[in-house]
Design a protein around this motif. Structure first.
Motif, PDB file in Angstrom:
ATOM      1  N   ASP A  99      -8.989  -8.436  -2.796  1.00 38.86           N
ATOM      2  CA  ASP A  99      -8.143  -7.406  -3.406  1.00 38.86           C
ATOM      3  C   ASP A  99      -8.876  -6.696  -4.538  1.00 38.86           C
ATOM      4  O   ASP A  99      -8.742  -5.476  -4.708  1.00 38.86           O
ATOM      5  N   GLU A 150      -4.215  -8.646  -7.515  1.00 40.31           N
ATOM      6  CA  GLU A 150      -3.298  -7.516  -7.341  1.00 40.31           C
ATOM      7  C   GLU A 150      -2.210  -7.517  -8.403  1.00 40.31           C
ATOM      8  O   GLU A 150      -1.872  -6.471  -8.951  1.00 40.31           O
ATOM      9  N   SER A 183       0.832  -1.209   0.000  1.00 41.51           N
ATOM     10  CA  SER A 183       0.000   0.000   0.000  1.00 41.51           C
ATOM     11  C   SER A 183       0.864   1.255   0.000  1.00 41.51           C
ATOM     12  O   SER A 183       0.518   2.255  -0.636  1.00 41.51           O
ATOM     13  N   GLU A 223       2.156   1.809  -3.443  1.00 40.32           N
ATOM     14  CA  GLU A 223       1.098   2.363  -4.292  1.00 40.32           C
ATOM     15  C   GLU A 223       0.972   3.872  -4.080  1.00 40.32           C
ATOM     16  O   GLU A 223       0.793   4.628  -5.043  1.00 40.32           O
ATOM     17  N   ASN A 244     -10.222  -2.531  -4.577  1.00 40.34           N
ATOM     18  CA  ASN A 244      -9.550  -1.588  -5.467  1.00 40.34           C
ATOM     19  C   ASN A 244     -10.368  -1.186  -6.685  1.00 40.34           C
ATOM     20  O   ASN A 244      -9.925  -0.316  -7.451  1.00 40.34           O
TER      21      ASN A 244
END
Length: 757
Positions: free
Chosen positions: A576, A543, A213, A216, A580
């Protein structure tokens, strides 16, 4: 010298993008041609380009030859190896980078140790029993090229540990011990969190504590380059040491050549910094860049900055030709080249007063960040598939702080020990607080709407638009049409790849290893059938594969998610994905934990999107396991695809008895080609043109089974596999029938991608 250096770099770049390396005969011819071209001044630029091409080909071929021998693939081997990087521990797994002198193995291996009984430390020697493999990874548009990363890191094999025992009497080097102590000092002194993880990465080059995270958020704000040792950090350390020693030396030693002493000390500081980072490839490259640039200053040879930059790039390629494969190489040299161009085009506006000077400095920093944003756009779009429009603002705040506080304080804190340990701890606290402030800025900017724009894969005219923004950097102010570069920048941001026409459907079977994930697109709708597996260690194929692929085709929301059943290799990425991406509807063959507003798949469910019919053929009643799989038929005017999940022969017989199956043009082979599925009657009834097997390369179950393959082929079906073809794309149309759009592993092949063996 500048044209020759650039020609050599261009030659190496050209060789690096080839699907197959040239053979020795061709290299010999090119070498002879280069020798002849050296004889005349006018053709030496050609010789330099050929030399770059040949040098890269030889180095790349040597790296490929050092991979694990095919005869040892998937075999159990016992060997002694040293842990050469900080281990990365995650749920139930430890990842190790080890070096060995065993002649049967490559020099460097990456090992996974599941449910380890102990945690190895940097520098320790261990006796391993491991099952080793040649480098192999999944291949999908927009996805991470694992094989390419292993190649440029010169890792010749991967594997998993079966048993291990520490070797007594052999231990780490002094440098490794120093790095261990430094890491323990930081972790004992500072509280856990993003700031401490970033400090470890900046000071020691160890990034295992940085969460996905956090990465990201760094990517969203264009600050990823700050969180890993690069030419920027080594350059900052060297520049800071030069200024400090120059100033101190002027006071203590007013006589003599203080400048040269300061420059030599700067090289020593850069070498110390690179050593603390473990002398990883990026740190070695950064040290070489700093040494070359400093060497030109010491030689007092009048060189323009762009010539020094080109010569430094050439030196890096001579020492490490594979460096050109690293994004850091292009980021480092590209960014410096853009900044040099920006300084050349700058126009000074001097007015008296501190306010005017401050405003001018702020305006110049903003301008430099705009140059970097547009100048690096083609590279960031093609490499990272995104652009961070907030990067200028984030770097405007973070870079000065890193330059003045973070990097000097981190290095100073680690250097000071013994009686000065308290002062060193204070400097480490200062670096940590500066990073906390930087993270507040990053988190604030990353939370803004559309902080980072994920770019779709450019095609056709979009490629042209992608190449136009750097013209704003290259062309002088006032040049006609220069500002059209900003229009091209906007066009790149809003570009979406063409979708299938009405009445057609695109089906992408993604390469997720041992599992299944298929994306179905009509003109205005997107459906995802299964999400692929979850991986031991915390991540998932959603992911790593599904989300990057959807971004590459410009999909920001899903109209329907169908999870065939709850097995880990089909439903492992659900959380996931839902975390997202916006998903309007979820259908599942089995109840999924922690998923709100899901509905069960049931026979008779039907909908129509853009002239394409979707019909659910199974299950009839609630059930569990493989036979609960949702069976979806997609009909584009008589051209049909059948998605079957993991149904077994019992369900196949039920579908046949109910007369629900007609001829299918394309079928997802049930249960990855297991012997418990694909019964003769089922295969014969479908009469499919194409069957797709979604399975992992050389998976432990041996899917697809040989008799299943023979059965489908005996019925006239052409079998394709994600294990050998990567992601597979088809288009089904009412009038055009079935068309294969591509097999990504074959279509996007690079020279390091291993053939099947």
């Amino acid at each position: 010298m500048l044209p020759n250096s650039l020609s050599a770099v261009l030659g190496a770049t050209l060789c690096s993008v080839l699907p197959v390396l040239p053979d020795r005969g061709l290299l010999a011819v090119l070498g002879a041609t280069a020798c002849l071209a050296c004889c005349r001044r006018s053709t030496r630029i050609v010789a330099a380009g050929l030399a770059g091409f040949i040098g890269f080909a030889v180095a790349a071929g040597s790296a490929l030859d050092q991979r694990l021998a095919p005869s040892l693939h998937r075999t159990k081997i016992e060997f002694v190896a040293q842990v050469i990087d900080f281990p990365k521990a995650s749920d139930q797994k430890i990842s190790l980078l080890v070096a060995t002198k065993d002649p049967r193995l490559p020099a460097r291996l990456r090992l996974s140790w599941y449910r380890a009984g102990a945690t190895p430390r940097l520098g320790e020697y261990w006796q391993f029993a491991a099952r080793v493999r040649r480098p192999r990874g999944t291949r999908n548009p927009g996805g991470f090229d694992y094989e390419g990363w292993l190649h440029r890191e010169r890792i010749g094999a991967t594997g998993y540990v079966l048993a291990a025992q520490r070797v007594e009497g052999r231990g780490p080097t002094r440098l490794q011990l120093a790095r261990q102590r430094a890491a323990l000092r930081i972790t004992a002194l500072l509280p856990a969190g993003d700031a401490r993880a970033a400090l470890l990465a900046i000071a020691l080059g160890t990034r295992q504590d940085i969460s996905s995270s956090a990465w990201e958020r760094y990517a969203s704000t264009g600050t990823s380059h700050l969180m890993a040792i690069s030419g920027l950090h080594v350059g900052l350390a060297a520049a800071g040491a030069t200024l400090l020693l120059w100033a101190v030396g002027g006071l203590l030693f007013p006589f003599g050549n203080i400048r040269d002493r300061a420059l030599l000390a700067a090289i020593a500081v850069a070498a110390l910094y690179a050593a603390l980072s473990g002398l990883a490839v990026p740190a070695q490259r950064a040290l070489l860049m700093t040494t070359c640039a400093t060497g030109y200053l010491l030689a007092r040879r009048p060189k323009r900055p762009n010539e020094v930059l080109a010569m430094t790039a050439l030196c890096v390629l001579i020492v490490d030709p594979l460096a050109i494969l690293s994004p850091g190489f292009l980021l480092s040299f590209g960014a410096v080249a853009i900044l040099l161009q920006a300084s050349r085009l700058s126009v000074a506006h001097r007015r008296p007063g501190v306010m005017w000077a401050s405003a001018a400095a702020l305006r110049e920093l903003t301008r430099l960040q705009a140059f970097l944003l547009l100048g690096m756009l083609p590279f960031t779009a093609l490499t990272f598939s995104r652009t961070a429009w907030l990067a200028p603002l984030a770097n405007l705040i973070a870079l000065p702080l890193f330059s003045v506080v973070t990097v000097p304080a981190a290095l100073g804190g680690l250097t000071l020990g013994g009686p000065l340990a308290a002062l060193g701890d204070g400097l480490l606290w200062l670096a940590w607080h500066s990073l906390r402030f930087v993270h507040v800025v990053i988190d604030t900017l990353a939370a803004l709407p559309a902080a980072s724009v994920k770019l779709a894969q450019s095609r056709g005219i979009a490629i042209v638009c992608l190449l136009l923004p750097p013209l704003w950097v290259l062309l002088p102010q006032g040049f006609p049409g220069r500002h059209l570069a900003w229009l091209a920048f906007v066009a790149v941001l809003i570009y979406l790849p063409p979708r299938p026409p009405v009445g057609c459907v695109d089906l992408y079977t993604l390469d997720v290893g041992q599992g299944l994930a298929a994306v179905v697109r009509t003109r205005h709708h997107t459906l995802l059938y299964d999400t692929g597996p979850a991986y031991t260690g915390g991540s998932s194929s959603a992911e790593r594969v599904v989300l990057p692929f959807l971004a590459s085709i410009g999909v920001s929301e899903i109209d329907a998610l169908i999870v065939s059943h709850a097995d880990k290799d089909h439903a492992g990425g659900v959380s996931d994905l839902l975390g997202n991406l916006q998903v309007k509807k979820v259908l599942a063959g089995e109840l999924l934990p922690a998923v709100a507003k899901q509905r069960p798949c049931r026979i008779g469910q039907h909908w129509r999107w853009d002239g394409v019919e979707f019909n659910m053929l199974h299950p009839t009643l609630p059930s569990a396991g493989n036979d609960s799989s949702c069976v979806l038929q997609i009909d584009a005017g008589g051209t049909r695809a059948l998605l079957t999940g993991d149904i077994e022969s019992r369900v196949e017989r039920g579908l046949l008895r109910a007369n629900l199956l007609g001829q299918a043009t394309l079928v997802q082979v049930p249960h990855h080609g297991s012997a418990t599925s694909s019964s003769e009657a089922f295969v014969a009834r479908l009469g499919a043109e194409v069957g797709i097997v979604s399975s992992g390369f050389e998976n432990r179950w041996g899917f697809p089974k040989g008799d299943v393959v023979a059965r489908w082929r005996g019925a006239g079906t052409r079998l394709l596999s994600t294990a050998t073809g990567g992601a597979i794309a088809h288009r089904l149309c009412a009038n055009g029938g079935l068309n294969l759009l591509g097999e990504y592993r074959k279509d996007a092949r690079r020279y390091w991608h291993d053939d099947d063996f």
